[in-house]
Scaffold this motif. Structure first.
Motif, PDB file in Angstrom:
ATOM      1  N   LEU A   9       0.856  -1.109  -0.103  1.00 17.49           N
ATOM      2  CA  LEU A   9       0.001  -0.030  -0.070  1.00 17.49           C
ATOM      3  C   LEU A   9       0.875   1.355  -0.047  1.00 17.49           C
ATOM      4  O   LEU A   9       0.556   2.227  -0.701  1.00 17.49           O
ATOM      5  N   PRO A  10       2.047   1.456   0.882  1.00 12.32           N
ATOM      6  CA  PRO A  10       2.600   2.528   0.716  1.00 12.32           C
ATOM      7  C   PRO A  10       3.409   2.826  -0.511  1.00 12.32           C
ATOM      8  O   PRO A  10       3.409   4.024  -1.076  1.00 12.32           O
ATOM      9  N   LYS A  11       3.541   1.781  -1.187  1.00 17.89           N
ATOM     10  CA  LYS A  11       4.403   1.993  -2.700  1.00 17.89           C
ATOM     11  C   LYS A  11       3.162   2.386  -3.691  1.00 17.89           C
ATOM     12  O   LYS A  11       3.608   3.319  -4.507  1.00 17.89           O
ATOM     13  N   LEU A  12       2.210   1.674  -3.559  1.00 15.99           N
ATOM     14  CA  LEU A  12       0.818   2.223  -4.477  1.00 15.99           C
ATOM     15  C   LEU A  12       0.205   3.586  -4.160  1.00 15.99           C
ATOM     16  O   LEU A  12       0.243   4.320  -4.905  1.00 15.99           O
ATOM     17  N   THR A 109      -8.356  10.502   4.202  1.00 11.45           N
ATOM     18  CA  THR A 109      -7.826   9.196   4.838  1.00 11.45           C
ATOM     19  C   THR A 109      -7.762   9.160   6.386  1.00 11.45           C
ATOM     20  O   THR A 109      -7.776   8.271   7.022  1.00 11.45           O
ATOM     21  N   ILE A 110      -7.839  10.595   6.882  1.00  9.93           N
ATOM     22  CA  ILE A 110      -7.476  10.624   8.497  1.00  9.93           C
ATOM     23  C   ILE A 110      -8.757  10.048   9.083  1.00  9.93           C
ATOM     24  O   ILE A 110      -9.990  10.658   9.016  1.00  9.93           O
ATOM     25  N   PRO A 111      -8.612   9.098   9.955  1.00 18.06           N
ATOM     26  CA  PRO A 111      -9.863   8.431  10.484  1.00 18.06           C
ATOM     27  C   PRO A 111     -10.638   9.436  11.550  1.00 18.06           C
ATOM     28  O   PRO A 111     -11.894   9.577  11.357  1.00 18.06           O
ATOM     29  N   GLY A 112      -9.893  10.148  12.252  1.00 18.02           N
ATOM     30  CA  GLY A 112     -10.711  11.197  12.953  1.00 18.02           C
ATOM     31  C   GLY A 112     -10.525  12.684  12.473  1.00 18.02           C
ATOM     32  O   GLY A 112      -9.673  13.502  12.929  1.00 18.02           O
ATOM     33  N   SER A 113     -10.939  12.913  11.194  1.00 12.20           N
ATOM     34  CA  SER A 113     -10.569  13.985  10.447  1.00 12.20           C
ATOM     35  C   SER A 113     -11.185  15.230  11.411  1.00 12.20           C
ATOM     36  O   SER A 113     -10.461  16.382  11.224  1.00 12.20           O
ATOM     37  N   ALA A 114     -12.397  15.244  12.113  1.00 11.80           N
ATOM     38  CA  ALA A 114     -12.693  16.205  12.846  1.00 11.80           C
ATOM     39  C   ALA A 114     -11.574  16.660  14.151  1.00 11.80           C
ATOM     40  O   ALA A 114     -11.329  17.814  14.061  1.00 11.80           O
ATOM     41  N   ALA A 115     -11.057  15.585  14.476  1.00 13.77           N
ATOM     42  CA  ALA A 115      -9.948  16.089  15.542  1.00 13.77           C
ATOM     43  C   ALA A 115      -8.750  16.616  15.039  1.00 13.77           C
ATOM     44  O   ALA A 115      -8.239  17.466  15.519  1.00 13.77           O
ATOM     45  N   ILE A 157      -9.148  -0.916   0.246  1.00 14.94           N
ATOM     46  CA  ILE A 157      -8.178  -1.175  -0.555  1.00 14.94           C
ATOM     47  C   ILE A 157      -7.028   0.161  -0.631  1.00 14.94           C
ATOM     48  O   ILE A 157      -6.070   0.087  -1.360  1.00 14.94           O
ATOM     49  N   SER A 158      -7.577   1.446  -0.300  1.00 16.97           N
ATOM     50  CA  SER A 158      -6.663   2.503  -0.907  1.00 16.97           C
ATOM     51  C   SER A 158      -6.110   3.231   0.714  1.00 16.97           C
ATOM     52  O   SER A 158      -5.965   4.406   0.685  1.00 16.97           O
ATOM     53  N   GLY A 159      -5.986   2.299   1.848  1.00 11.24           N
ATOM     54  CA  GLY A 159      -5.616   3.159   3.350  1.00 11.24           C
ATOM     55  C   GLY A 159      -6.778   3.974   3.740  1.00 11.24           C
ATOM     56  O   GLY A 159      -6.055   4.826   4.658  1.00 11.24           O
ATOM     57  N   GLY A 160      -7.953   3.635   3.683  1.00  5.90           N
ATOM     58  CA  GLY A 160      -8.910   4.479   4.255  1.00  5.90           C
ATOM     59  C   GLY A 160      -9.352   5.768   3.593  1.00  5.90           C
ATOM     60  O   GLY A 160     -10.096   6.550   4.394  1.00  5.90           O
ATOM     61  N   CYS A 161      -9.047   6.017   2.347  1.00 10.28           N
ATOM     62  CA  CYS A 161      -9.618   7.025   1.810  1.00 10.28           C
ATOM     63  C   CYS A 161     -11.090   7.047   1.254  1.00 10.28           C
ATOM     64  O   CYS A 161     -11.691   6.156   1.040  1.00 10.28           O
ATOM     65  N   HIS A 162     -11.603   8.134   1.721  1.00 11.98           N
ATOM     66  CA  HIS A 162     -13.144   8.270   1.691  1.00 11.98           C
ATOM     67  C   HIS A 162     -13.459   9.155   0.365  1.00 11.98           C
ATOM     68  O   HIS A 162     -12.708  10.230   0.256  1.00 11.98           O
ATOM     69  N   LEU A 163     -14.084   8.608  -0.580  1.00  8.76           N
ATOM     70  CA  LEU A 163     -14.471   9.668  -1.787  1.00  8.76           C
ATOM     71  C   LEU A 163     -15.431  10.753  -1.307  1.00  8.76           C
ATOM     72  O   LEU A 163     -15.748  11.684  -2.399  1.00  8.76           O
ATOM     73  N   ASN A 164     -16.334  10.688  -0.300  1.00  2.00           N
ATOM     74  CA  ASN A 164     -17.293  11.349  -0.098  1.00  2.00           C
ATOM     75  C   ASN A 164     -17.219  12.447   0.966  1.00  2.00           C
ATOM     76  O   ASN A 164     -18.600  12.820   1.462  1.00  2.00           O
ATOM     77  N   ARG A 165     -16.156  12.886   1.616  1.00  2.00           N
ATOM     78  CA  ARG A 165     -16.191  13.960   2.658  1.00  2.00           C
ATOM     79  C   ARG A 165     -16.116  15.273   2.091  1.00  2.00           C
ATOM     80  O   ARG A 165     -15.826  15.725   1.030  1.00  2.00           O
ATOM     81  N   PRO A 166     -17.249  15.911   2.745  1.00  2.04           N
ATOM     82  CA  PRO A 166     -17.665  17.252   2.243  1.00  2.04           C
ATOM     83  C   PRO A 166     -16.365  18.267   2.759  1.00  2.04           C
ATOM     84  O   PRO A 166     -16.601  18.889   3.997  1.00  2.04           O
ATOM     85  N   ILE A 167     -15.270  18.403   2.152  1.00  2.00           N
ATOM     86  CA  ILE A 167     -14.209  19.059   2.408  1.00  2.00           C
ATOM     87  C   ILE A 167     -14.387  20.319   3.078  1.00  2.00           C
ATOM     88  O   ILE A 167     -13.981  20.739   4.256  1.00  2.00           O
ATOM     89  N   ARG A 168     -15.197  21.281   2.407  1.00  2.00           N
ATOM     90  CA  ARG A 168     -15.514  22.696   3.014  1.00  2.00           C
ATOM     91  C   ARG A 168     -16.028  22.759   4.074  1.00  2.00           C
ATOM     92  O   ARG A 168     -15.767  23.495   5.280  1.00  2.00           O
TER      93      ARG A 168
END
Length: 203
Positions: A9-12, A109-115, A157-168
């Motif tokens: 995964l790190p290499k990918l 990818t950060i599990p606790g993105s709010a924190a 499969i991508s190390g915790g990446c969420h496609l649907n986080r409302p970034i703003r």
């Protein structure tokens, strides 16, 4: 843990983030950094060659030891770089101690993105800035449907990446005020490429 997460995964991640289409985003975001800079999720160090100008110090925070080892080998300018193996949810820095926080394709990818965003605000000086480029939730209903349905499999499969986080809204909910933001699709599959690029400061 296992061979996939520890070795493959790190290499990918490193390979996928070497995409040359990302370079203009890196140049704009990194080019606006100044002073003492904290980079969140520095990964394999692909941003390091883009730092220029009035940078006093770069603090490269990355929880994955394999990616951090790769970053230590990246050629970069003579700016001092301190590599920190730690989590963005518990940044080991003093309050109001950095001038710029940089996050590039990391909040997904950060599990606790709010924190993590709360921690970024904590360590940022009152006149400092958060610089970001992230992919996330699309405004288009059809694309959002795919993002919501693909994310449970994609993040495994991508190390915790969420496609649907409302970034703003995530950034604003953490106590930041958006100064500038540009959104749109990069080239590629729409569920993976809706991009938020901009800057914010503490409320």
């Amino acid at each position: 843990m296992g061979i996939y997460s520890d070795v493959i995964l790190p290499k990918l991640c490193d390979l996928s983030m070497r995409n040359e289409r990302l370079h203009p985003y890196r140049e704009r975001v990194i080019g606006a950094a100044e002073g003492r800079v904290l980079e969140i999720g520095s990964g394999s160090g692909l941003n390091l060659p883009f730092y220029r100008g009035s940078i006093r110090e770069i603090l490269a925070l990355e929880p994955d030891p394999t990616l951090l080892a790769m970053a230590r080998r990246v050629p970069h300018s003579e700016m001092p770089v301190t590599f920190i193996e730690d989590s963005a949810e518990t940044i080991p820095l003093d309050d109001k101690s950095v001038d710029t926080v940089v996050t590039t394709w990391t909040l997904c990818t950060i599990p606790g993105s709010a924190a993590a965003l709360s921690e970024m605000r904590r360590v940022l000086r009152p006149d400092g800035k958060l610089l970001f480029v992230e992919h996330g939730l699309s405004p288009d209903r059809g694309v959002r449907w795919w993002q919501d349905h693909l994310t449970p499999i994609w993040r495994r499969i991508s190390g915790g990446c969420h496609l649907n986080r409302p970034i703003r809204s995530m950034i604003e909910a953490a106590g930041f005020q958006i100064d500038r933001i540009e959104t749109g699709y990069m080239q590629g599959p729409k569920p993976m490429t809706f991009t938020y690029e901009g800057s914010a400061r503490r409320n």
